[in-house]
Design an enzyme around this catalytic site. Sequence first.
Site, PDB file in Angstrom:
ATOM      1  N   GLU A 103       0.827  -1.212   0.000  1.00  0.00           N
ATOM      2  CA  GLU A 103       0.000   0.000   0.000  1.00  0.00           C
ATOM      3  C   GLU A 103       0.856   1.255   0.000  1.00  0.00           C
ATOM      4  O   GLU A 103       1.893   1.322   0.663  1.00  0.00           O
ATOM      5  CB  GLU A 103      -0.908  -0.010   1.237  1.00  0.00           C
ATOM      6  CG  GLU A 103      -1.882   1.140   1.316  1.00  0.00           C
ATOM      7  CD  GLU A 103      -2.785   1.036   2.539  1.00  0.00           C
ATOM      8  OE1 GLU A 103      -3.153   2.096   3.081  1.00  0.00           O
ATOM      9  OE2 GLU A 103      -3.106  -0.090   2.949  1.00  0.00           O
TER      10      GLU A 103
ATOM     11  N   GLU B  36      -2.866  11.098   2.205  1.00  0.00           N
ATOM     12  CA  GLU B  36      -4.008  11.296   3.112  1.00  0.00           C
ATOM     13  C   GLU B  36      -4.088  12.770   3.509  1.00  0.00           C
ATOM     14  O   GLU B  36      -3.073  13.372   3.906  1.00  0.00           O
ATOM     15  CB  GLU B  36      -3.852  10.447   4.381  1.00  0.00           C
ATOM     16  CG  GLU B  36      -3.842   8.944   4.146  1.00  0.00           C
ATOM     17  CD  GLU B  36      -5.235   8.337   4.007  1.00  0.00           C
ATOM     18  OE1 GLU B  36      -5.316   7.143   3.694  1.00  0.00           O
ATOM     19  OE2 GLU B  36      -6.230   9.062   4.226  1.00  0.00           O
TER      20      GLU B  36
ATOM     21  N   ARG C 144      -7.151   3.729  -5.931  1.00  0.00           N
ATOM     22  CA  ARG C 144      -8.374   3.967  -5.154  1.00  0.00           C
ATOM     23  C   ARG C 144      -8.455   5.430  -4.746  1.00  0.00           C
ATOM     24  O   ARG C 144      -7.487   6.010  -4.254  1.00  0.00           O
ATOM     25  CB  ARG C 144      -8.399   3.070  -3.916  1.00  0.00           C
ATOM     26  CG  ARG C 144      -8.224   1.599  -4.272  1.00  0.00           C
ATOM     27  CD  ARG C 144      -8.334   0.669  -3.087  1.00  0.00           C
ATOM     28  NE  ARG C 144      -8.060  -0.712  -3.494  1.00  0.00           N
ATOM     29  CZ  ARG C 144      -8.338  -1.788  -2.756  1.00  0.00           C
ATOM     30  NH1 ARG C 144      -8.915  -1.650  -1.564  1.00  0.00           N
ATOM     31  NH2 ARG C 144      -8.051  -2.997  -3.199  1.00  0.00           N
TER      32      ARG C 144
ATOM     33  N   TRP D 266     -13.915   9.804   3.396  1.00  0.00           N
ATOM     34  CA  TRP D 266     -14.652   9.144   4.463  1.00  0.00           C
ATOM     35  C   TRP D 266     -14.533   9.957   5.751  1.00  0.00           C
ATOM     36  O   TRP D 266     -13.672  10.834   5.873  1.00  0.00           O
ATOM     37  CB  TRP D 266     -14.169   7.705   4.680  1.00  0.00           C
ATOM     38  CG  TRP D 266     -12.708   7.573   5.057  1.00  0.00           C
ATOM     39  CD1 TRP D 266     -11.635   7.779   4.264  1.00  0.00           C
ATOM     40  CD2 TRP D 266     -12.202   7.205   6.337  1.00  0.00           C
ATOM     41  NE1 TRP D 266     -10.481   7.562   4.952  1.00  0.00           N
ATOM     42  CE2 TRP D 266     -10.793   7.197   6.228  1.00  0.00           C
ATOM     43  CE3 TRP D 266     -12.792   6.855   7.557  1.00  0.00           C
ATOM     44  CZ2 TRP D 266      -9.964   6.879   7.313  1.00  0.00           C
ATOM     45  CZ3 TRP D 266     -11.974   6.523   8.625  1.00  0.00           C
ATOM     46  CH2 TRP D 266     -10.567   6.540   8.501  1.00  0.00           C
TER      47      TRP D 266
ATOM     48  N   THR E 147      -8.836   6.885  16.177  1.00  0.00           N
ATOM     49  CA  THR E 147      -9.089   7.283  14.790  1.00  0.00           C
ATOM     50  C   THR E 147      -9.666   8.689  14.729  1.00  0.00           C
ATOM     51  O   THR E 147      -9.277   9.496  13.870  1.00  0.00           O
ATOM     52  CB  THR E 147     -10.055   6.296  14.117  1.00  0.00           C
ATOM     53  OG1 THR E 147      -9.507   4.986  14.177  1.00  0.00           O
ATOM     54  CG2 THR E 147     -10.322   6.684  12.684  1.00  0.00           C
TER      55      THR E 147
END
Length: 421
Positions: free
Chosen positions: A121, A125, A205, A209, A220
């Site tokens: 990966e 972000e 991708r 979210w 998180t």
Amino acid sequence: MHSFRAIPFAVLSFLTTVYGQTFTDCNPLNSTCPPNQALGVANYTIDFTQNTMSDKVWNVTARPINYGDDGAEFTIAEKGQSPTVQSNFFLFFGQVEIIMKPASGQGIVSSMVLQSQDLDEVDWEFIGGNNSYVETNFFSKGNQTDYGNAIWYPIDAPQDSFHNYTLDWSPEKLDWIVNGNIIRTLTYKDAANGLKFPQTPCDVRLGIWAGGDPSQPQGTIDWAGGKTDYDKAPFTMAVKSVRVSDASRGTQYVYGDNTGSYQSIKVLNDTKPLHLDGNNSPSSSQTMSQKWSGLPQTTKYIIIGVVCGVVGLAVIIFGFCCFRQRRAGKHEKLLEDAKYEKMQGEVMAHRMDMNRMRSEHKMMGASSVEHFSPMSPMMGNAGAQYPFPSQASPMIPGRSPNPNGYSNGYAYGGGRGYQKY
């Protein structure tokens, strides 16, 4: 450019849930999986201000996705939404370039991810409550306990304008690039000598979210910048365009074993290539270095060979032309020297002729002086016209030149009569 790592370890311990968009249908490290569909072309570009995503190329895993003046719009309008797309193709090294503007909003996460079936990966972000930084991250084989992999870098107001975010990926290294400037480089050697280096075929991708949703773990929520206030919705990530460059040219990629090493990947050409929905053309935002890095190694060797051949041929032609020109110059010099010598000869001959003519003229002048005596002032017209014999003595007044001794004032005229003087 300085990095930013101000993330407490307590928060990082919960980050396995942050990457909710990362998943795999079949892990080739544990089982035999179907081949991956390869991109199959050097450059695939789609402009979302002009085109929409085709179901054959893109799989919309979570809706809705709209299209507007800014391109593809990934919008969270209410709780529970997380618009996400995943490419139906894989690239085996190459480049992925996205022109995007991440969403603002506390707790909102905008992302672009490369991920393989064995969970290699690579991430971009963006945190909606932070309009100054972007997170770069990577994982290998699904090991998301390597929390030190994430590094934050300052960005100039990413939520206010579009920027070019590019991943340049090769077997030797991985570059994160913003607007043509490399902000981070991960080498194969530095990633535990390749053990932690992403190296298997990946899909693309894109998504948004709510990391700050109240249902998320507190770690998180803290990482995402706090709880999401849905009263401030909608939150929109806009993607203007995507460009993907595949370093390989196969139509399928197959795992040859369970090692997850890039050397084990087989490149096949047994099927038809994917029918793309954009333009198979290079991006105008590519630098020359990026274009070169995106080429397959075989193509690089061919280009280097052709360039070296052209340079070598040019050197040979240049040398030959110089040699011919030198010979031609020597020949021209010889001709010019011969002309010069001929002209010099003609000049010398002309001078000799002139000198000879002068000499002859002088000789003729000397000869006329020798045969004609100068005229005496005592002589009359007869004396001027009839010179005395060479043995005659000059006439003296009062004396007769004849032997008879006449002295009556007349001179003997040499048989032509007497003439008074």
